[in-house]
Scaffold this motif. Structure first.
Motif, short mmCIF file in Angstrom:
data_model
loop_
_atom_site.label_atom_id
_atom_site.label_comp_id
_atom_site.label_asym_id
_atom_site.label_seq_id
_atom_site.Cartn_x
_atom_site.Cartn_y
_atom_site.Cartn_z
N ILE A 35 0.85 -1.19 0.00
CA ILE A 35 0.00 0.00 0.00
C ILE A 35 0.89 1.24 0.00
CG2 ILE A 35 -1.79 1.27 1.22
CD1 ILE A 35 -2.59 -1.39 2.54
N SER A 36 0.65 2.12 -0.96
CA SER A 36 1.40 3.36 -1.05
C SER A 36 0.74 4.41 -0.16
CB SER A 36 1.43 3.85 -2.50
OG SER A 36 2.14 5.06 -2.60
N VAL A 37 1.54 5.07 0.68
CA VAL A 37 1.01 6.09 1.59
C VAL A 37 1.87 7.34 1.53
CG1 VAL A 37 0.03 4.37 3.17
CG2 VAL A 37 2.34 5.28 3.59
N ASP A 38 1.26 8.46 1.90
CA ASP A 38 1.98 9.71 2.11
C ASP A 38 1.94 10.04 3.60
OD1 ASP A 38 2.30 10.04 -0.67
OD2 ASP A 38 0.30 10.94 -0.80
N LEU A 39 2.90 10.81 4.06
CA LEU A 39 2.97 11.19 5.46
C LEU A 39 2.95 12.71 5.59
CD1 LEU A 39 5.80 8.76 6.65
CD2 LEU A 39 3.32 8.38 6.73
N ALA A 40 2.21 13.20 6.56
CA ALA A 40 2.15 14.63 6.86
C ALA A 40 2.63 14.81 8.30
CB ALA A 40 0.73 15.16 6.68
N LEU A 41 3.76 15.50 8.48
CA LEU A 41 4.42 15.57 9.78
C LEU A 41 4.41 16.98 10.33
CD1 LEU A 41 7.59 13.42 8.89
CD2 LEU A 41 5.30 12.63 9.56
N GLN A 42 3.77 17.15 11.49
CA GLN A 42 3.73 18.46 12.13
C GLN A 42 5.06 18.80 12.81
OE1 GLN A 42 0.28 18.61 14.84
NE2 GLN A 42 -0.66 19.99 13.37
N GLY A 43 5.21 20.10 13.08
CA GLY A 43 6.36 20.55 13.83
C GLY A 43 6.03 20.67 15.31
N GLY A 44 7.06 20.80 16.14
CA GLY A 44 6.83 20.91 17.58
C GLY A 44 8.10 20.78 18.39
N GLY A 45 9.22 21.24 17.85
CA GLY A 45 10.47 21.20 18.60
C GLY A 45 10.86 19.78 18.99
N GLU B 245 0.58 15.91 -6.22
CA GLU B 245 1.83 15.47 -6.84
C GLU B 245 2.20 14.03 -6.52
OE1 GLU B 245 5.03 18.35 -6.53
OE2 GLU B 245 3.58 19.95 -6.09
N CYS B 246 1.38 13.34 -5.74
CA CYS B 246 1.64 11.93 -5.43
C CYS B 246 0.47 11.07 -5.90
CB CYS B 246 1.84 11.73 -3.93
SG CYS B 246 3.30 12.58 -3.27
N GLN C 104 9.07 -0.27 9.63
CA GLN C 104 9.17 -1.73 9.80
C GLN C 104 8.02 -2.46 9.12
OE1 GLN C 104 9.62 -1.51 14.26
NE2 GLN C 104 11.24 -3.00 13.86
N GLU C 105 7.02 -1.73 8.67
CA GLU C 105 5.84 -2.34 8.05
C GLU C 105 6.13 -2.55 6.57
OE1 GLU C 105 2.04 -3.92 8.96
OE2 GLU C 105 3.65 -3.13 10.22
N GLU C 106 6.44 -3.78 6.19
CA GLU C 106 6.88 -4.06 4.82
C GLU C 106 5.79 -3.81 3.79
OE1 GLU C 106 8.47 -7.97 4.70
OE2 GLU C 106 10.21 -7.49 5.96
N ARG C 107 4.54 -3.86 4.20
CA ARG C 107 3.46 -3.69 3.21
C ARG C 107 3.19 -2.22 2.90
NH1 ARG C 107 -1.94 -3.10 5.37
NH2 ARG C 107 -1.88 -2.72 7.61
N LEU C 108 3.86 -1.30 3.62
CA LEU C 108 3.68 0.12 3.37
C LEU C 108 4.84 0.67 2.54
CD1 LEU C 108 2.41 1.53 6.80
CD2 LEU C 108 1.07 0.72 4.86
N LYS C 109 4.51 1.44 1.53
CA LYS C 109 5.51 2.11 0.70
C LYS C 109 5.27 3.61 0.82
CE LYS C 109 7.08 2.64 -4.11
NZ LYS C 109 6.77 4.10 -4.21
N ILE C 110 6.25 4.33 1.34
CA ILE C 110 6.12 5.77 1.52
C ILE C 110 6.45 6.46 0.19
CG2 ILE C 110 6.91 7.80 2.78
CD1 ILE C 110 7.68 5.91 5.08
#
Length: 339
Positions: free
Chosen positions: A6-16, A210-211, A31-37
């Protein structure tokens, strides 16, 4: 790509320093082999996590990304040993993760309200610059298989600028994390930039447009809701920062919700919005933590956040792992109520 990946995108917040929580989430997801970033959008600490992951992944796959993330946060902790921002003896004795009683933090907090970073002679700069240069191989990023989107705020226009693989530099990442009361604006191409949290924390739209992936996992650090009412000056200021840093994200999620309802799934652009699936990984611990702890860099604290991030990611995968690629687990339509 195999059918079971499964192809996924990640959205990462800031916070020091709270970005160490995101480190834990990423460590588990890698570690999740079924996920493709496929792509990562990040702001401030989220941008640093994203750049470190993508650089490490370009060198040695998921294992390289995990090693790079740990190396980065160890370097952050080591640099923090020389910082005057340390917990008070009483806080250490009572096991409280806060700087509220630290004389250096109190002095810095007061000065930030009356003194500008431009009132001082420029020093050697942010120690994170050297850490990023040592950990991230920026020459690998333009051709890296994972797309990156880093947001910074243009001081003159107030608009977001999104830096991508081909134009990402240490300056771009530092700009994304540049709090204007503590640091001078970062100049890039003749323009000055502040923290990206003011204009996108993080920016979701590039991931959609774009993804190819239709699943975006938001790793949330800044709480949207707080039950306790802020009464002290510090808690009021903290809540104002949380509201302002979450406002743009909430508006963007509402926009996505409206576009999902109105888009024509028959056309390519409309299908991107209509089929968008949003998921969220969060933890009550991040709400309970004191705002000043975002400046803590003790290794034990960072490891505690990492472990909580891993637990949160594990809980998400156990509960919603089968929903990835099938349905959204964050109710975006609920965000439209009251509008």
């Amino acid at each position: 790509m195999p059918a079971d990946v499964i192809s996924v995108d990640l959205a990462l917040q800031g916070g020091g320093a709270h970005g160490a929580y995101t480190w834990g989430v990423l460590d588990r997801l890698l570690q999740e082999e079924r996920l493709k970033i496929e792509g990562i959008s990040g702001t401030s600490a989220g941008a640093m996590n994203a750049a470190v992951l993508i650089s490490g992944h370009a060198k040695a796959g998921s294992s390289g990304a995990r090693e790079a993330l740990e190396f980065f946060w160890r370097r952050v902790s080591e640099a923090g040993r020389l910082s005057p921002l340390q917990r008070s003896p009483m806080d250490i004795l009572l096991g409280r993760w806060t700087l509220d009683s630290s004389p250096a933090f109190i002095a810095m907090d007061m000065m930030s309200r009356f003194v500008s970073p431009y009132d001082f002679v420029a020093t050697s700069g942010n120690p994170l610059r050297q850490i990023l240069a040592d950990v991230v191989d920026f020459e690998l990023l333009p051709d890296a298989p994972i797309k990156i989107f880093v947001t910074a705020t243009n001081v003159s226009t107030g608009r977001a600028r999104v830096f991508r693989n081909r134009d990402l530099t240490p300056d771009a990442i530092l700009a994304s994390a540049c709090l204007p009361t503590f640091f001078r604006a970062i100049e890039i191409d003749g323009e000055e930039y502040w923290d990206g949290g003011y204009s996108g924390n993080p920016t979701i739209t590039p991931l959609v447009r774009e993804c190819e992936s239709q699943d975006t996992i938001l790793v949330q650090i800044n709480p949207v809701e707080r039950r306790e009412k802020p009464r002290s000056a510090m808690s009021i200021l903290n809540r104002l920062n949380e509201v302002s840093f979450n406002a743009v994200l909430l508006k963007e999620l509402r926009m996505i919700a409206m576009l999902r309802q109105a888009s024509d799934p028959g056309c390519r652009e409309g299908a991107r919005w209509a089929n968008m699936r949003i998921h969220r990984i969060a933890s009550q611990m991040m709400t309970d933590l004191n705002a000043s702890s975002k400046l803590l860099s003790e290794w034990n604290f960072l490891c505690m956040l990492r472990d909580e991030g891993r637990r949160s990611a594990e809980a998400f995968l156990s509960t919603h792992g089968d929903d990835l690629g099938r349905r959204s687990t964050l109710d975006l339509d609920n965000l439209l109520e009251g509008i």
